[in-house]
Design a protein around this motif. Structure first.
Motif, mmCIF file in Angstrom:
data_model
loop_
_atom_site.group_PDB
_atom_site.id
_atom_site.type_symbol
_atom_site.label_atom_id
_atom_site.label_comp_id
_atom_site.label_asym_id
_atom_site.label_seq_id
_atom_site.Cartn_x
_atom_site.Cartn_y
_atom_site.Cartn_z
ATOM 1 N N LYS A 92 -1.834 9.614 2.640
ATOM 2 C CA LYS A 92 -1.661 8.974 1.440
ATOM 3 C C LYS A 92 -1.176 9.908 1.395
ATOM 4 O O LYS A 92 0.140 10.607 1.294
ATOM 5 C CB LYS A 92 -3.095 8.784 0.619
ATOM 6 C CG LYS A 92 -2.862 7.201 0.285
ATOM 7 C CD LYS A 92 -4.022 7.076 1.682
ATOM 8 C CE LYS A 92 -4.258 5.273 1.697
ATOM 9 N NZ LYS A 92 -5.753 5.344 2.756
ATOM 10 N N ARG A 104 -10.738 6.244 7.652
ATOM 11 C CA ARG A 104 -11.965 5.548 8.343
ATOM 12 C C ARG A 104 -13.157 5.881 9.052
ATOM 13 O O ARG A 104 -13.382 5.792 9.430
ATOM 14 C CB ARG A 104 -11.527 3.896 7.977
ATOM 15 C CG ARG A 104 -10.866 3.090 9.530
ATOM 16 C CD ARG A 104 -10.777 1.964 8.901
ATOM 17 N NE ARG A 104 -9.546 2.089 7.570
ATOM 18 C CZ ARG A 104 -8.761 1.064 7.776
ATOM 19 N NH1 ARG A 104 -8.901 -0.122 7.772
ATOM 20 N NH2 ARG A 104 -7.878 1.254 6.436
ATOM 21 N N SER A 114 -8.304 10.803 4.073
ATOM 22 C CA SER A 114 -7.143 9.998 4.810
ATOM 23 C C SER A 114 -6.171 10.626 5.043
ATOM 24 O O SER A 114 -5.100 10.646 3.686
ATOM 25 C CB SER A 114 -6.834 8.658 4.159
ATOM 26 O OG SER A 114 -5.749 7.696 4.301
ATOM 27 N N ARG A 118 -2.526 -4.967 -7.069
ATOM 28 C CA ARG A 118 -1.584 -3.564 -7.014
ATOM 29 C C ARG A 118 -0.310 -3.676 -6.798
ATOM 30 O O ARG A 118 -0.108 -4.163 -5.739
ATOM 31 C CB ARG A 118 -2.738 -2.684 -5.963
ATOM 32 C CG ARG A 118 -2.615 -1.567 -6.351
ATOM 33 C CD ARG A 118 -3.523 -0.519 -4.915
ATOM 34 N NE ARG A 118 -3.082 -1.018 -4.080
ATOM 35 C CZ ARG A 118 -3.657 -0.279 -2.360
ATOM 36 N NH1 ARG A 118 -4.365 0.794 -3.117
ATOM 37 N NH2 ARG A 118 -3.214 -0.631 -1.356
ATOM 38 N N THR A 164 0.695 -1.107 -0.093
ATOM 39 C CA THR A 164 -0.129 0.337 -0.276
ATOM 40 C C THR A 164 0.603 1.499 0.187
ATOM 41 O O THR A 164 2.178 1.238 0.349
ATOM 42 C CB THR A 164 -1.067 -0.041 1.377
ATOM 43 O OG1 THR A 164 -1.866 1.710 1.386
ATOM 44 C CG2 THR A 164 0.032 0.307 2.317
ATOM 45 N N ASP A 185 -14.267 11.767 -1.231
ATOM 46 C CA ASP A 185 -12.864 11.463 -0.484
ATOM 47 C C ASP A 185 -12.172 12.108 -1.453
ATOM 48 O O ASP A 185 -11.346 11.800 -2.440
ATOM 49 C CB ASP A 185 -13.124 9.980 -1.027
ATOM 50 C CG ASP A 185 -12.369 8.606 -0.400
ATOM 51 O OD1 ASP A 185 -11.155 9.576 -0.169
ATOM 52 O OD2 ASP A 185 -12.290 7.740 -0.031
HETATM 53 N N1 F0G Z 1 -10.652 5.683 0.413
HETATM 54 C C1 F0G Z 1 -9.521 5.610 -0.219
HETATM 55 C C2 F0G Z 1 -9.898 6.055 -1.598
HETATM 56 C C3 F0G Z 1 -8.919 4.914 0.478
HETATM 57 O O1 F0G Z 1 -7.656 4.164 -0.209
HETATM 58 C C4 F0G Z 1 -9.099 4.260 1.693
HETATM 59 C C5 F0G Z 1 -7.384 3.764 2.501
HETATM 60 C C6 F0G Z 1 -9.427 5.016 2.558
HETATM 61 C C7 F0G Z 1 -10.571 5.949 1.762
HETATM 62 C C8 F0G Z 1 -9.765 4.948 4.306
HETATM 63 O O2 F0G Z 1 -8.774 5.645 4.611
HETATM 64 O O3 F0G Z 1 -7.056 4.246 5.379
HETATM 65 O O4 F0G Z 1 -7.042 6.438 5.889
HETATM 66 O O5 F0G Z 1 -8.726 4.274 7.097
HETATM 67 N N2 F0G Z 1 -6.581 3.072 1.189
HETATM 68 C C9 F0G Z 1 -5.342 2.185 1.863
HETATM 69 C C10 F0G Z 1 -5.282 1.427 0.573
HETATM 70 C C11 F0G Z 1 -5.874 1.331 2.884
HETATM 71 O O6 F0G Z 1 -4.689 0.340 0.595
HETATM 72 O O7 F0G Z 1 -5.719 1.606 -0.719
HETATM 73 P P1 F0G Z 1 -7.987 5.100 5.718
#
Ligand code: F0G
Length: 456
Positions: A258, A100, A255, A404, A49, A215
């Protein structure tokens, strides 16, 4: 083609080890052929990730030292709040431990049983929160987003306005608390949404009185694609583009792990005072006081600085081009990947890669395990296993069955990408040896995190 060299130098390093092949075989077997259950110490290059795996800058590390760890009114909260207002333009900010946490708050506040939440493709945690509150997620992304091979679409993350309006007419605007717009769309392959589309979605939503919640997770990557692909934005700064993007939203979940270039953190932001009041009451139950939510003072400081650094064009150019470099190496050898190459990851099309494995035997899960055995490169399944089951227990069998290869920010070099490419190519050359998988343990929710398999 020229790629942007690293716009940073390395001041601190973390040594890595590479296990011999026999040990990697043992590791993956013990992990139930699930890369989520393998250990970091057994991994050579970790492309599981891009979430929370970023390298922070010296300025961010310095920011940790000025953490104001107060239970109320931490100085770093005000710095974060000011930064979010400046970059995103929202009035109110509620810090959460990660994305989340913000999804939990907004879903609980706005979703009532029997309502519908449209979105440009699902994301695992986002949809789970919507369903747990009695909502039904409805995919309104353009059809092309479900076609991994469609390379001619610049903004494959766009909302299909006809699908969206058809849903409004079918169920009624009063049954739609908000639309979620992911910028970029993770599971479509890190595909961006155009400014024009964001504008149009906003206009249509306002016509029917529906809120627009972004988002925001990978919004800086989305801004880079707008700058380099959409007419009229070539001379705007990343910050100007981000600011305009969010002018078409009523709020967002973020989040920070990222595009905030940190290891932990996130927030919920909005303009409506009533919504803010509701979020402030709820955040105390699930996260903590409204002035820290789920974060410590030092983490809020690092996130504020991370957002500022993410506005630098050379930073984001290198980030996206490094991903492109890996994708192009694979395409040169005819490896089936999702096109165009996205912002945070290269996605392998596992059905085209392993045509001998039916989707019911989880080809993407099997491929991620095979790549780990080949090289110690850890990747992630994003296909049938991640999609889970519907209310009646049937699998979704999503059109996209992907592996991925997610690139952490500022962590690996182009030489690491070469090594990854070699391993994928080698696995492709021996693809007939890869076998399908069956469950030995299937968890009831978010089954990809802890599920276990064995080869058939
Ligand atoms: N929305 C998107 C588009 C995401 O990619 C993620 C998390 C979240 C919300 C949730 O955020 O992990 O901070 O609670 N994606 C990670 C991934 C887990 O590996 O794509 P989070």
């Amino acid at each position: 083609k020229k790629y942007m060299p690293e716009p940073f130098k390395i001041k601190s390093v973390e040594p890595l080890r590479i296990l011999p092949r026999e040990e990697r075989e043992k590791v993956i077997k013990e992990a139930g052929y699930n890369t989520f259950l393998t250990k970091s110490r057994d991994t050579y290059i970790d492309l599981l990730t891009d979430s929370g795996t970023n390298a922070m800058s010296d300025r961010q590390w310095a920011g940790l030292m000025v953490g104001d760890e107060a239970y109320a009114g931490s100085e770093n909260f005000y710095h974060l709040e000011e930064t979010v207002r400046d970059i995103f333009g929202f009035k109110y900010v509620v810090p959460t431990h990660q994305g989340r946490g913000a999804e939990n708050l907004i879903s609980r506040i706005l979703i009532k049983p029997g309502t519908y939440v449209p979105g440009n493709m699902y994301f695992t945690t986002t949809r789970t929160h919507q369903e747990m509150n009695g909502g039904t997620f409805v995919d309104v992304i353009i059809d092309e987003a479900h076609e991994p091979d469609r390379a001619d679409v610049d903004f494959k993350g766009n909302v299909d306005l006809d699908k969206y309006e058809a849903l409004i007419k079918k169920v009624g605007a009063d049954k739609i608390p908000y639309i979620t717009v992911g910028v970029t769309v993770n599971l479509a392959g890190g595909q961006p949404v155009s400014m024009q589309n964001l504008k149009d979605v906003h206009a249509l939503s306002k016509k029917y009185g529906i809120r627009v919640i972004f988002d925001a997770t990978r919004c800086v990557e989305n801004a880079y694609f707008i700058k380099t692909r959409e007419k009229g934005y070539e001379n705007k700064t990343i910050k100007e583009i981000v600011r305009e993007m969010f002018s078409y939203a009523d709020g967002c979940t973020m989040s920070g792990k990222k595009d905030g270039i940190v290891n932990m953190g996130g927030f919920l932001a909005m303009n409506e005072e009533e919504l803010y009041d509701a979020a402030r009451s709820l955040v105390v139950v699930f996260e903590g006081m409204p002035s820290y939510g789920g974060m410590s003072g030092r983490d809020m400081e690092a996130l504020a600085i991370g957002f500022q650094e993410a506005m630098d064009f050379n930073y984001i150019k290198h980030r996206v081009q490094q991903v492109e470099y890996l994708g192009e190496k694979l395409m040169e050898k005819g490896i089936p990947i999702v096109k165009p190459i996205g912002g945070h990851a290269v996605f392998l099309d596992a059905r085209a890669f392993l045509p001998h494995i039916p989707q019911s035997q989880y080809p993407a899960q099997a491929l991620a395990a095979a790549i780990f055995v080949d090289s110690g490169v850890r990747t992630m399944e994003r296909g049938n296993v991640s999609a889970g089951r519907d209310k009646d227990g049937n699998e979704y069998f999503p059109k996209l069955e992907l592996v991925r290869l997610t690139i952490p920010r500022r962590v690996y070099t182009y030489a690491h990408m070469d090594y990854v490419a070699e391993s994928v190519i080698n696995t492709y050359e021996h693809r007939e040896d890869v076998k399908g998988l069956k469950w030995t343990y299937e968890p009831p929710v978010l089954r990809f995190f802890t599920g276990r398999f064995e080869p058939i």
